[in-house]
Design an enzyme around this catalytic site. Structure first.
Site, PDB file in Angstrom:
ATOM      1  N   ARG A 156       0.832  -1.210   0.000  1.00 17.07           N
ATOM      2  CA  ARG A 156       0.000   0.000   0.000  1.00 17.07           C
ATOM      3  C   ARG A 156       0.862   1.255   0.000  1.00 17.07           C
ATOM      4  O   ARG A 156       0.399   2.336   0.362  1.00 17.07           O
ATOM      5  CB  ARG A 156      -0.918  -0.003   1.221  1.00 17.07           C
ATOM      6  CG  ARG A 156      -1.930  -1.150   1.219  1.00 17.07           C
ATOM      7  CD  ARG A 156      -3.026  -0.907   2.232  1.00 17.07           C
ATOM      8  NE  ARG A 156      -3.826  -2.096   2.470  1.00 17.07           N
ATOM      9  CZ  ARG A 156      -4.872  -2.446   1.724  1.00 17.07           C
ATOM     10  NH1 ARG A 156      -5.237  -1.695   0.707  1.00 17.07           N
ATOM     11  NH2 ARG A 156      -5.544  -3.536   2.012  1.00 17.07           N
ATOM     12  N   GLY A 181      -6.731  -0.342  -6.696  1.00 14.19           N
ATOM     13  CA  GLY A 181      -7.997   0.197  -6.211  1.00 14.19           C
ATOM     14  C   GLY A 181      -7.862   1.676  -5.902  1.00 14.19           C
ATOM     15  O   GLY A 181      -7.020   2.378  -6.489  1.00 14.19           O
ATOM     16  N   ASP A 189     -14.347  -5.336  -3.644  1.00 12.01           N
ATOM     17  CA  ASP A 189     -15.482  -4.579  -3.099  1.00 12.01           C
ATOM     18  C   ASP A 189     -16.401  -3.985  -4.171  1.00 12.01           C
ATOM     19  O   ASP A 189     -17.518  -3.587  -3.867  1.00 12.01           O
ATOM     20  CB  ASP A 189     -14.973  -3.438  -2.213  1.00 12.01           C
ATOM     21  CG  ASP A 189     -14.330  -3.944  -0.941  1.00 12.01           C
ATOM     22  OD1 ASP A 189     -14.445  -5.148  -0.661  1.00 12.01           O
ATOM     23  OD2 ASP A 189     -13.699  -3.139  -0.238  1.00 12.01           O
ATOM     24  N   ARG A 227     -30.559 -21.787  15.239  1.00  9.83           N
ATOM     25  CA  ARG A 227     -29.786 -20.627  15.661  1.00  9.83           C
ATOM     26  C   ARG A 227     -29.919 -19.475  14.660  1.00  9.83           C
ATOM     27  O   ARG A 227     -30.301 -19.686  13.511  1.00  9.83           O
ATOM     28  CB  ARG A 227     -28.294 -20.980  15.704  1.00  9.83           C
ATOM     29  CG  ARG A 227     -27.898 -21.787  16.908  1.00  9.83           C
ATOM     30  CD  ARG A 227     -26.466 -22.242  16.759  1.00  9.83           C
ATOM     31  NE  ARG A 227     -25.998 -22.897  17.969  1.00  9.83           N
ATOM     32  CZ  ARG A 227     -24.963 -23.725  18.016  1.00  9.83           C
ATOM     33  NH1 ARG A 227     -24.285 -24.003  16.919  1.00  9.83           N
ATOM     34  NH2 ARG A 227     -24.600 -24.262  19.148  1.00  9.83           N
ATOM     35  N   MET A 286     -16.683  -8.880   3.552  1.00  5.79           N
ATOM     36  CA  MET A 286     -15.923  -7.650   3.337  1.00  5.79           C
ATOM     37  C   MET A 286     -16.787  -6.578   2.676  1.00  5.79           C
ATOM     38  O   MET A 286     -17.848  -6.871   2.123  1.00  5.79           O
ATOM     39  CB  MET A 286     -14.669  -7.936   2.530  1.00  5.79           C
ATOM     40  CG  MET A 286     -13.541  -8.464   3.412  1.00  5.79           C
ATOM     41  SD  MET A 286     -11.983  -8.556   2.549  1.00  5.79           S
ATOM     42  CE  MET A 286     -10.872  -8.874   3.911  1.00  5.79           C
ATOM     43  N   ARG A 302     -15.714  -2.405   2.984  1.00 17.49           N
ATOM     44  CA  ARG A 302     -15.328  -1.350   3.917  1.00 17.49           C
ATOM     45  C   ARG A 302     -16.252  -0.137   3.822  1.00 17.49           C
ATOM     46  O   ARG A 302     -16.653   0.433   4.807  1.00 17.49           O
ATOM     47  CB  ARG A 302     -13.907  -0.923   3.565  1.00 17.49           C
ATOM     48  CG  ARG A 302     -13.166  -0.251   4.643  1.00 17.49           C
ATOM     49  CD  ARG A 302     -11.865   0.285   4.163  1.00 17.49           C
ATOM     50  NE  ARG A 302     -11.033  -0.732   3.523  1.00 17.49           N
ATOM     51  CZ  ARG A 302      -9.766  -0.535   3.229  1.00 17.49           C
ATOM     52  NH1 ARG A 302      -9.207   0.608   3.516  1.00 17.49           N
ATOM     53  NH2 ARG A 302      -9.064  -1.464   2.628  1.00 17.49           N
ATOM     54  N   GLU A 323     -18.678  -5.509   6.558  1.00 16.48           N
ATOM     55  CA  GLU A 323     -17.813  -5.081   7.668  1.00 16.48           C
ATOM     56  C   GLU A 323     -17.886  -3.581   7.975  1.00 16.48           C
ATOM     57  O   GLU A 323     -17.595  -3.157   9.086  1.00 16.48           O
ATOM     58  CB  GLU A 323     -16.360  -5.452   7.377  1.00 16.48           C
ATOM     59  CG  GLU A 323     -15.849  -4.770   6.124  1.00 16.48           C
ATOM     60  CD  GLU A 323     -14.386  -5.038   5.805  1.00 16.48           C
ATOM     61  OE1 GLU A 323     -13.631  -5.415   6.701  1.00 16.48           O
ATOM     62  OE2 GLU A 323     -14.017  -4.839   4.641  1.00 16.48           O
ATOM     63  N   ARG A 332     -24.690 -17.084  16.602  1.00 16.28           N
ATOM     64  CA  ARG A 332     -23.257 -17.296  16.350  1.00 16.28           C
ATOM     65  C   ARG A 332     -22.802 -16.329  15.257  1.00 16.28           C
ATOM     66  O   ARG A 332     -23.610 -15.875  14.448  1.00 16.28           O
ATOM     67  CB  ARG A 332     -22.986 -18.716  15.860  1.00 16.28           C
ATOM     68  CG  ARG A 332     -23.266 -19.786  16.893  1.00 16.28           C
ATOM     69  CD  ARG A 332     -22.191 -19.820  17.968  1.00 16.28           C
ATOM     70  NE  ARG A 332     -22.342 -20.963  18.844  1.00 16.28           N
ATOM     71  CZ  ARG A 332     -23.082 -20.991  19.953  1.00 16.28           C
ATOM     72  NH1 ARG A 332     -23.773 -19.917  20.306  1.00 16.28           N
ATOM     73  NH2 ARG A 332     -23.140 -22.063  20.694  1.00 16.28           N
TER      74      ARG A 332
END
Ligand code: F6P
Length: 345
Positions: free
Chosen positions: A71, A101, A126, A161, A168, A170, A221, A269
């Site tokens: 990066r 990106g 993404d 459950r 992912m 962001r 996320e 969960r």
């Protein structure tokens, strides 16, 4: 003519397919290809190697990138731009193909404004880059996430459950939306809509009352959620973000799961898919898109279309202004939130 290629930012299935296509097309154009190691770092540190048909053979289906990635942003390095310019001159590089990106393409845009000959190729699982309908890597990530949701269904049903699956995304919820719809999720939470966990809990309770004793919740996320049952008016950021303000892996998933259990009393969960979505072989769709981008990028160099980026528009690969990619985020259109009667938000 010498042309350099680099891959920057997080890796993404399909990067090697782009590199292979670039090199093959370059041979037809008579270009000499140079691979820069670890993104812009390869220029700053003069770390590169010759790319040929032979050295890029057999990589089409491989995940990751044979060039390595980082990066590193030359604009955040002391005299970075000068160092890049000197390396370009010293090595006789005519043009650079930057595959990346948001971070990589913003640096590419600035460099092209500084007079360097740059062509961009959009990359991210993404799918949030503007100017292109889709990025390669997205289809692979969605396929992996959908498979995971399918698997979570059977265990959730057997144990009665609620299972929260964090994927992912962001800034945007493309992966959550596509995988959630494809996997038949009951609730999908995305950054585009701040999540109201009171309503989510009520939705799950209604499902339960109608005899559906399990639920699958998919959460991106970067989704904003409310802090606790008694702090309904506050959107939290702290628990789900790291010191740099980026989503903490598993952060939002755990909060959503905790909240659902507290509010409904149903055993819950959480399953965090994380980097599994970015690793391994690209799907056939991503291999084709990546190959088309690579060929087009090389042709752009031949035509002198610098300061531009290869992009998918409908079924066509076209050249668009490089600055367009990072001008704004490409969010999921509202129409998707009305699909298949999934509960969003
Ligand atoms: O750029 C894609 C992405 O997958 C984001 O959704 C995620 O937040 C980020 O990469 C994580 O990257 P890393 O852990 O490699 O910094």
């Amino acid at each position: 003519m010498k042309v350099a290629v680099l891959t920057g930012g997080g890796d993404c299935p399909g990067l090697n397919a782009v590199i292979r296509a670039v090199v093959r097309r370059a041979t037809e154009h008579g270009f000499e290809m140079m691979g820069l190691r670890d993104g812009w770092k390869g220029l700053l540190e003069d770390n590169h190697f010759r790319l040929t048909r032979e050295t890029t053979s057999g990589i089409l289906h491989r995940g990751g990138t044979i060039l390595g990635t980082s990066r590193v942003n030359p604009f955040k390095v002391e005299n970075g731009l000068e160092k890049v310019k000197r390396a370009v001159e010293r090595n006789g590089i005519h043009a650079i193909i930057a595959i990346g990106g948001e971070g990589t393409l913003s640096a590419a845009t600035r460099m092209s404004q500084e007079g360097l000959r740059i062509v961009g190729v959009p990359k991210t699982i993404d799918n949030d880059l503007n100017g292109t309908d889709f990025t390669f890597g997205f289809d692979t990530a969605v396929t992996i996430a959908t498979d995971a949701i399918d698997r979570l269904h059977s265990t959730a049903e057997s144990h009665k459950r609620v299972i929260v699956c964090e994927v992912m995304g962001r800034h945007v919820g493309w992966i959550a939306t596509y995988a959630g719809i494809a996997g038949g999720a009951d609730v999908i939470l995305v950054p585009e809509i701040p999540a109201d966990l009171k309503k989510v809990a009520e939705h799950i309770q209604r499902r339960n009352a109608s005899g559906r004793t399990f639920s699958i919740v998919v959460v991106a996320e970067g989704t904003l959620v409310k802090a606790s049952p008694d702090q309904d008016e506050h959107l939290i950021t702290s628990g789900a973000l790291d010191e740099a303000g980026r989503p903490r892996l598993g952060g939002v998933g755990s909060i959503v799961a905790q909240q659902i259990e507290q509010r409904t009393g149903f055993e819950t969960r959480v399953s965090v898919l994380g980097h599994i979505q970015r690793g391994g072989v690209p799907t056939a769709h991503d291999r084709v898109l990546a190959t088309r981008f690579g060929v087009h990028a090389c042709d752009m160099v031949a035509r002198g279309e610098f300061g531009q980026m290869a992009a998918l528009r409908g079924n066509d690969i076209v050249s668009v202004d490089l600055a367009l990619a990072t001008k704004e985020l490409k969010r999921v259109p509202e129409e998707f939130f009305k699909v298949a009667q999934v509960f969003f938000g």
